[in-house]
Enzyme design. Structure first.
Site, short mmCIF file in Angstrom:
data_model
loop_
_atom_site.label_atom_id
_atom_site.label_comp_id
_atom_site.label_asym_id
_atom_site.label_seq_id
_atom_site.Cartn_x
_atom_site.Cartn_y
_atom_site.Cartn_z
N CYS A 221 0.66 -1.35 -0.13
CA CYS A 221 -0.01 0.01 0.11
C CYS A 221 0.93 1.05 0.16
O CYS A 221 1.87 1.09 -0.34
CB CYS A 221 -0.95 0.17 1.10
SG CYS A 221 -2.44 1.24 0.72
N ASP B 88 -3.69 1.60 9.97
CA ASP B 88 -4.85 2.39 10.00
C ASP B 88 -5.58 2.33 11.38
O ASP B 88 -6.10 3.29 12.06
CB ASP B 88 -6.08 1.88 9.11
CG ASP B 88 -5.54 2.17 7.62
OD1 ASP B 88 -4.96 1.55 7.04
OD2 ASP B 88 -5.89 3.35 7.20
#
Ligand code: RUB
Length: 316
Positions: free
Chosen positions: A132, A201
């Site tokens: 990512c 996250d």
């Protein structure tokens, strides 16, 4: 009421024009600041109820990155404290301006600090794999590169949104040796990899890490080849409510991020699933690199207690 900054930021976060846990936290805080500065409120009561509604809207833009509610709640807590002190509206808005600026500055500083701490974990000649696009991760890789270390980076494409292309592009522009690989090629290259480095996250109290879908599969492969697995995350990504047993909600996004509309129309009996994040258990993580220091995943609960015990007492 001019809701512009809040509405547009909400949409930008929701449709991922602003993405990544750190960026969305800062964008939400800036939107709240602009909302306070660009409106006229007839009373303190009106101000507070509108500010809290704006905060709730921003928090609802994406459900998984806990940095978003943590950042918004940080601003709302300052408003609450001002209310408790019976401050004037002007004083409260002044305080919120300072708090928002402070949050943005400390967020940027935290990423830089993580870069410096994490760079020490990269050895000369290492092969590092990342998944990512994480600012905390690129900060570490950049700091190691700027310290003169020679190492190679593999960046996964990160389907379906291809955030790995951002990572590869950023690192290449900064002069790093980077290769972009399909997500499905991770096991092929893992034999060469010394360390995996990903962002987060959210981090749960048990040290589990919630990050982009595919992270947990990579952790499993890293475990197989005994590559080290590092997570880089600012402390506002710690999910304190997991200390109380709450689960982190995993976002499921549109099927059209996975297949084109026309394809799905032609294959309407096919169900398409698109979870955006997954959970890597603490057993697969060696270290979590934060701006407050480097912790084994099992140590994260102590950091949470140290930083957030007081606000937690107010929950429920
Ligand atoms: C981004 C992602 C990142 C973390 C950490 O997902 O999973 O690894 O948010 O990023 P998305 P950062 O693209 O769906 O937002 O270190 O920049 O906060």
């Amino acid at each position: 009421m001019r809701n512009g900054s809040v509405d547009s930021t909400y949409l930008m976060i929701k449709d991922m024009r602003v993405r990544g846990a750190g960026r969305i936290a800062r964008a939400a805080v800036i939107a709240l600041k602009e909302y306070c500065d660009n409106n006229r409120f007839s009373s303190k009561k009106e101000f507070h109820s509108n500010l809290f509604a704006a905060g709730e809207k921003l928090k609802s833009a994406r459900p998984t990155a806990v940095s978003l509610p943590n950042a918004v709640n940080y601003v709302l807590a300052a408003a609450k404290r001002s209310e408790a002190k019976n401050s004037s509206l002007r004083e409260t808005i002044g305080t919120i301006d300072v708090v928002c600026d402070g949050f943005v500055a400390s967020s940027l500083k935290a990423t830089k600090t993580i870069g410096n701490y994490g760079a020490k974990r990269i050895q000369e000649g290492d092969v590092v794999l990342t998944h990512c696009n994480s600012e905390a991760v690129t900060a570490i890789l950049t700091a190691a590169h700027e310290a003169g270390k020679k190492f190679e980076v593999f960046a996964t494409e990160t389907r379906p949104r291809f955030q790995g292309r951002i990572t590869a592009s950023v690192l290449a522009k900064r002069g790093l040796d980077v290769s972009l690989i399909p997500d499905s090629a991770v096991r092929v290259y893992m034999r060469k990899v010394d360390a995996v480095l990903v962002g987060a996250d959210a981090i749960a109290a048990n040290g589990a890490v919630i990050n982009k879908i595919g992270t947990s599969q990579i952790a499993l492969v890293a475990h197989e080849t005994r590559a080290r697995f590092f997570v880089a995350a600012e402390t506002y990504k710690l999910s304190t409510t997991t200390m109380l047993g709450e689960l982190v909600e995993i976002e499921h996004r549109s099927p059209y991020e996975v297949v084109p509309r026309a394809w799905l129309k032609a294959n309407s009996r096919v169900k398409v699933k698109n979870p955006s994040f997954d959970i890597t258990p603490p057993e697969y993580i060696d270290l979590i690199i934060t701006e407050k220091g480097i912790y084994p995943p099992q140590g994260i609960v102590f950091l949470m207690k140290e930083l957030y015990a007081e606000p937690l007492l107010g929950i429920g």
